[in-house]
Design an enzyme around this catalytic site. Structure first.
Site, PDB file in Angstrom:
ATOM      1  N   LYS A   1       0.837  -1.213   0.000  1.00  0.00           N
ATOM      2  CA  LYS A   1       0.000   0.000   0.000  1.00  0.00           C
ATOM      3  C   LYS A   1       0.870   1.261   0.000  1.00  0.00           C
ATOM      4  O   LYS A   1       0.636   2.183  -0.769  1.00  0.00           O
ATOM      5  CB  LYS A   1      -0.919   0.030   1.241  1.00  0.00           C
ATOM      6  CG  LYS A   1      -1.808  -1.186   1.390  1.00  0.00           C
ATOM      7  CD  LYS A   1      -2.732  -1.068   2.598  1.00  0.00           C
ATOM      8  CE  LYS A   1      -2.048  -1.081   3.957  1.00  0.00           C
ATOM      9  NZ  LYS A   1      -1.438  -2.365   4.333  1.00  0.00           N
TER      10      LYS A   1
ATOM     11  N   ARG B   1      -9.483   0.861   9.283  1.00  0.00           N
ATOM     12  CA  ARG B   1      -9.131  -0.521   9.626  1.00  0.00           C
ATOM     13  C   ARG B   1     -10.243  -1.210  10.415  1.00  0.00           C
ATOM     14  O   ARG B   1     -10.102  -2.378  10.754  1.00  0.00           O
ATOM     15  CB  ARG B   1      -7.857  -0.535  10.475  1.00  0.00           C
ATOM     16  CG  ARG B   1      -6.575  -0.751   9.676  1.00  0.00           C
ATOM     17  CD  ARG B   1      -5.417  -0.577  10.640  1.00  0.00           C
ATOM     18  NE  ARG B   1      -4.229  -1.291  10.330  1.00  0.00           N
ATOM     19  CZ  ARG B   1      -3.130  -0.737   9.821  1.00  0.00           C
ATOM     20  NH1 ARG B   1      -3.117   0.522   9.478  1.00  0.00           N
ATOM     21  NH2 ARG B   1      -2.044  -1.467   9.655  1.00  0.00           N
TER      22      ARG B   1
ATOM     23  N   ARG C   1      12.122  -5.973   5.037  1.00  0.00           N
ATOM     24  CA  ARG C   1      11.874  -4.589   4.608  1.00  0.00           C
ATOM     25  C   ARG C   1      12.721  -3.557   5.372  1.00  0.00           C
ATOM     26  O   ARG C   1      12.900  -3.658   6.574  1.00  0.00           O
ATOM     27  CB  ARG C   1      10.381  -4.311   4.836  1.00  0.00           C
ATOM     28  CG  ARG C   1       9.947  -2.878   4.765  1.00  0.00           C
ATOM     29  CD  ARG C   1       8.472  -2.770   4.560  1.00  0.00           C
ATOM     30  NE  ARG C   1       7.697  -2.828   5.793  1.00  0.00           N
ATOM     31  CZ  ARG C   1       6.380  -2.629   5.850  1.00  0.00           C
ATOM     32  NH1 ARG C   1       5.691  -2.408   4.736  1.00  0.00           N
ATOM     33  NH2 ARG C   1       5.744  -2.687   6.988  1.00  0.00           N
TER      34      ARG C   1
ATOM     35  N   ARG D   1      11.343  -0.916  10.722  1.00  0.00           N
ATOM     36  CA  ARG D   1      10.287  -0.636  11.683  1.00  0.00           C
ATOM     37  C   ARG D   1      10.363  -1.600  12.856  1.00  0.00           C
ATOM     38  O   ARG D   1      10.619  -2.779  12.677  1.00  0.00           O
ATOM     39  CB  ARG D   1       8.920  -0.767  11.001  1.00  0.00           C
ATOM     40  CG  ARG D   1       8.546   0.467  10.227  1.00  0.00           C
ATOM     41  CD  ARG D   1       7.329   0.277   9.412  1.00  0.00           C
ATOM     42  NE  ARG D   1       6.209  -0.341  10.109  1.00  0.00           N
ATOM     43  CZ  ARG D   1       4.989  -0.428   9.596  1.00  0.00           C
ATOM     44  NH1 ARG D   1       4.752   0.066   8.406  1.00  0.00           N
ATOM     45  NH2 ARG D   1       4.021  -0.999  10.272  1.00  0.00           N
TER      46      ARG D   1
ATOM     47  N   ARG E   1      -0.456  -8.524  13.797  1.00  0.00           N
ATOM     48  CA  ARG E   1      -0.956  -7.571  12.787  1.00  0.00           C
ATOM     49  C   ARG E   1      -1.852  -8.287  11.778  1.00  0.00           C
ATOM     50  O   ARG E   1      -2.878  -7.750  11.361  1.00  0.00           O
ATOM     51  CB  ARG E   1       0.219  -6.877  12.079  1.00  0.00           C
ATOM     52  CG  ARG E   1       0.871  -5.818  12.968  1.00  0.00           C
ATOM     53  CD  ARG E   1       2.285  -5.518  12.554  1.00  0.00           C
ATOM     54  NE  ARG E   1       2.393  -4.745  11.320  1.00  0.00           N
ATOM     55  CZ  ARG E   1       3.527  -4.619  10.622  1.00  0.00           C
ATOM     56  NH1 ARG E   1       4.636  -5.227  11.032  1.00  0.00           N
ATOM     57  NH2 ARG E   1       3.558  -3.876   9.542  1.00  0.00           N
TER      58      ARG E   1
HETATM   59  P1  AMP Z   1       0.900   0.605   9.255  1.00  0.00           P
HETATM   60  O1  AMP Z   1       2.043   1.521   9.018  1.00  0.00           O
HETATM   61  O2  AMP Z   1      -0.326   0.995   8.474  1.00  0.00           O
HETATM   62  O3  AMP Z   1       1.265  -0.846   9.071  1.00  0.00           O
HETATM   63  O4  AMP Z   1       0.480   0.769  10.798  1.00  0.00           O
HETATM   64  C1  AMP Z   1       1.388   0.458  11.832  1.00  0.00           C
HETATM   65  C2  AMP Z   1       0.642   0.300  13.152  1.00  0.00           C
HETATM   66  O5  AMP Z   1      -0.011   1.535  13.490  1.00  0.00           O
HETATM   67  C3  AMP Z   1      -0.481  -0.734  13.149  1.00  0.00           C
HETATM   68  O6  AMP Z   1      -0.004  -2.057  13.397  1.00  0.00           O
HETATM   69  C4  AMP Z   1      -1.358  -0.204  14.276  1.00  0.00           C
HETATM   70  O7  AMP Z   1      -0.791  -0.484  15.543  1.00  0.00           O
HETATM   71  C5  AMP Z   1      -1.290   1.300  14.069  1.00  0.00           C
HETATM   72  N1  AMP Z   1      -2.323   1.785  13.127  1.00  0.00           N
HETATM   73  C6  AMP Z   1      -2.115   2.365  11.912  1.00  0.00           C
HETATM   74  N2  AMP Z   1      -3.263   2.718  11.331  1.00  0.00           N
HETATM   75  C7  AMP Z   1      -4.256   2.339  12.185  1.00  0.00           C
HETATM   76  C8  AMP Z   1      -5.690   2.411  12.142  1.00  0.00           C
HETATM   77  N3  AMP Z   1      -6.327   2.926  11.092  1.00  0.00           N
HETATM   78  N4  AMP Z   1      -6.374   1.917  13.207  1.00  0.00           N
HETATM   79  C9  AMP Z   1      -5.735   1.404  14.279  1.00  0.00           C
HETATM   80  N5  AMP Z   1      -4.403   1.290  14.384  1.00  0.00           N
HETATM   81  C10 AMP Z   1      -3.645   1.758  13.351  1.00  0.00           C
END
Ligand code: AMP
Length: 214
Positions: A13, A87, A126, A160, A171
């Site tokens: 994404k 989400r 990554r 990360r 996740r």
């Molecule tokens: P991402 O970079 O999108 O993979 O997000 C990393 C982490 O941020 C996720 O594993 C969640 O802990 C938190 N996170 C990001 N976006 C959301 C969302 N829309 N709702 C809840 N938690 C989020």
């Protein structure tokens, strides 16, 4: 035009959103990036979410909806790409209302399908350029031998904290339990297009462009 890029962690994404920003001048709204910024700058909210994120769990709807609300109210754009948001069903409902309040619409939801084995490989290999965010992969797209980012020449790369097998398990569970119901939600609204997230980056890019042209 406002779109959602949906898919499990590692589906690509962020990579595709970056491309749309460069080629179409759209604005990427990644709640993951916003939360990591809050965490790195040590704000109160950042301290609250750090532990939840490290474990791979979802932070509360209230926090992420608040972050998106603030962006939609303050940033003017030629189209938003929602990356990692919504989400949950509550977030999807909130997004619909927020866009309506701004006189905007949601035009497409693109689901990037990738199988779990590929996700583990992508995520654990990554890294990103600390300066421009370009994404690298130890196996498929290694950092150049001279140690310089191909996009900006930066020499610092980071991984990360949650890109490890343990958090990834959580996740993925969170994705299947709480986020995947949104696929049916947007399908029922006639907004969903599925694309093969396992195809190479350019092919995926072409498929996304085709959806946007429709
Ligand atoms: P991402 O970079 O999108 O993979 O997000 C990393 C982490 O941020 C996720 O594993 C969640 O802990 C938190 N996170 C990001 N976006 C959301 C969302 N829309 N709702 C809840 N938690 C989020």
């Amino acid at each position: 035009m406002n779109i959602i890029l949906m898919g499990p962690p590692g589906a690509g994404k962020g990579t595709q959103a970056r491309n749309l920003v460069e080629t179409r001048g759209m604005v990427q709204l990644s709640t993951g990036d916003m939360l990591r910024e809050a965490k790195d700058s040590g704000t109160e909210m950042g301290k609250i979410v750090a532990e939840v994120m490290a474990k791979g769990q979802l932070v509360t709807d209230e926090i992420v909806i608040g972050l998106i609300k603030e962006k939609l109210e303050t940033v003017k754009a030629n189209g938003f790409i929602f990356d990692g948001f919504p989400r949950t069903l509550a977030q999807a409902d909130a997004l619909g209302k927020l866009l309506e309040g701004e006189g905007q619409t949601l035009d497409a939801v693109i689901e990037m399908e990738v199988d779990d084995a590929a996700l583990v490989q992508r995520i654990t290999a990554r890294s990103t350029c600390a300066h421009c965010g370009e994404v690298y992969n130890d196996i498929t797209k290694p950092i150049p031998a001279d140690g310089k980012c191909t996009v900006c020449g930066g020499t610092e790369f980071k991984r990360r904290a949650d890109d490890n097998e343990e958090s990834l398990k959580t996740r993925l569970m969170e994705y299947y339990k709480k986020t995947s119901p949104l696929i049916g939600y947007y399908y029922a609204k006639g907004m969903l297009t599925k694309i093969d997230g396992l195809a190479d980056i350019d092919t995926v890019q072409g498929e996304i462009a085709a959806v946007l042209h429709k």
